[in-house]
Design a protein around this motif. Structure first.
Motif, PDB file in Angstrom:
ATOM      1  N   ARG A   1       0.833  -1.175   0.105  1.00 32.63           N
ATOM      2  CA  ARG A   1      -0.099   0.009   0.044  1.00 32.63           C
ATOM      3  C   ARG A   1       0.836   1.397  -0.074  1.00 32.63           C
ATOM      4  N   LYS A   2       1.912   1.317   0.600  1.00 33.85           N
ATOM      5  CA  LYS A   2       2.862   2.420   0.956  1.00 33.85           C
ATOM      6  C   LYS A   2       3.614   2.683  -0.499  1.00 33.85           C
ATOM      7  N   THR A   3       3.934   1.628  -1.260  1.00 35.14           N
ATOM      8  CA  THR A   3       4.813   1.786  -2.255  1.00 35.14           C
ATOM      9  C   THR A   3       4.094   1.976  -3.552  1.00 35.14           C
ATOM     10  N   GLY A   4       2.659   1.494  -3.565  1.00 38.17           N
ATOM     11  CA  GLY A   4       2.120   1.317  -5.004  1.00 38.17           C
ATOM     12  C   GLY A   4       2.370  -0.059  -5.789  1.00 38.17           C
ATOM     13  N   LYS A   5       3.383  -0.961  -5.225  1.00 38.96           N
ATOM     14  CA  LYS A   5       3.711  -2.118  -5.908  1.00 38.96           C
ATOM     15  C   LYS A   5       2.493  -3.069  -5.334  1.00 38.96           C
ATOM     16  N   SER A   6       2.591  -4.155  -6.403  1.00 30.35           N
ATOM     17  CA  SER A   6       1.551  -5.290  -5.935  1.00 30.35           C
ATOM     18  C   SER A   6       1.988  -6.252  -4.719  1.00 30.35           C
ATOM     19  N   TYR A   7       1.172  -6.817  -3.957  1.00 32.26           N
ATOM     20  CA  TYR A   7       1.346  -7.514  -3.118  1.00 32.26           C
ATOM     21  C   TYR A   7       2.188  -8.780  -3.481  1.00 32.26           C
ATOM     22  N   ASP A   8       1.900  -9.420  -4.671  1.00 33.27           N
ATOM     23  CA  ASP A   8       2.644 -10.447  -5.259  1.00 33.27           C
ATOM     24  C   ASP A   8       3.980  -9.930  -5.365  1.00 33.27           C
ATOM     25  N   HIS A   9       4.305  -8.841  -6.003  1.00 31.44           N
ATOM     26  CA  HIS A   9       5.710  -8.426  -6.090  1.00 31.44           C
ATOM     27  C   HIS A   9       6.630  -8.369  -4.873  1.00 31.44           C
ATOM     28  N   ILE A  10       5.761  -7.792  -3.779  1.00 28.65           N
ATOM     29  CA  ILE A  10       6.566  -7.682  -2.475  1.00 28.65           C
ATOM     30  C   ILE A  10       6.614  -9.014  -2.123  1.00 28.65           C
ATOM     31  N   MET A  11       5.743  -9.870  -1.981  1.00 33.02           N
ATOM     32  CA  MET A  11       6.108 -11.489  -1.614  1.00 33.02           C
ATOM     33  C   MET A  11       7.152 -12.063  -2.404  1.00 33.02           C
ATOM     34  N   PHE A  12       7.305 -11.714  -3.673  1.00 34.86           N
ATOM     35  CA  PHE A  12       8.375 -12.415  -4.588  1.00 34.86           C
ATOM     36  C   PHE A  12       9.761 -11.663  -3.955  1.00 34.86           C
ATOM     37  N   MET A  13       9.886 -10.671  -3.420  1.00 31.99           N
ATOM     38  CA  MET A  13      11.157 -10.115  -3.068  1.00 31.99           C
ATOM     39  C   MET A  13      11.429 -10.929  -1.816  1.00 31.99           C
ATOM     40  N   THR A  14      10.623 -11.468  -1.142  1.00 29.13           N
ATOM     41  CA  THR A  14      11.096 -12.265   0.255  1.00 29.13           C
ATOM     42  C   THR A  14      11.772 -13.619  -0.321  1.00 29.13           C
ATOM     43  N   ARG A  15      11.753 -14.022  -1.387  1.00 26.02           N
ATOM     44  CA  ARG A  15      12.111 -15.351  -1.796  1.00 26.02           C
ATOM     45  C   ARG A  15      13.593 -15.350  -2.300  1.00 26.02           C
ATOM     46  N   PRO A  16      14.208 -16.653  -2.059  1.00 25.71           N
ATOM     47  CA  PRO A  16      15.543 -16.798  -2.323  1.00 25.71           C
ATOM     48  C   PRO A  16      15.925 -16.627  -4.056  1.00 25.71           C
ATOM     49  N   ALA A  17      15.003 -16.803  -4.913  1.00 23.92           N
ATOM     50  CA  ALA A  17      14.963 -16.737  -6.181  1.00 23.92           C
ATOM     51  C   ALA A  17      15.266 -15.041  -6.473  1.00 23.92           C
TER      52      ALA A  17
END
Length: 73
Positions: free
Chosen positions: A32-48
């Motif tokens: 919400r704060k950055t305007g990025k999608s939730y899926d993109h934010i969650m992807f950034m938490t992954r080792p890939a």
């Protein structure tokens, strides 16, 4: 008694671009704060996500977005 592990979506994270602080909170709050999608934010938490940028030299010099989990006390 064993402690229950929280899902990633309920943990507290901090988003950085290089050394610059961008936002903190749960992934939903950061989205919400950055305007990025939730899926993109969650992807950034992954080792890939991390592996993708470690092998690509052009992203090493630029400040890339990075999610860092805050430790529970």
């Amino acid at each position: 008694m064993a402690t229950k592990i929280k899902p990633k979506s309920e943990r507290i994270w901090v988003l950085y671009k290089g050394d610059e602080f961008i936002a903190d909170g749960t992934p939903i709050e950061i989205a919400r704060k950055t305007g990025k999608s939730y899926d993109h934010i969650m992807f950034m938490t992954r080792p890939a996500y991390v592996k993708r940028f470690v092998s690509d030299k052009k992203y090493k010099t630029k400040g890339r977005l990075e999610m860092v989990e805050l430790e529970d006390e």
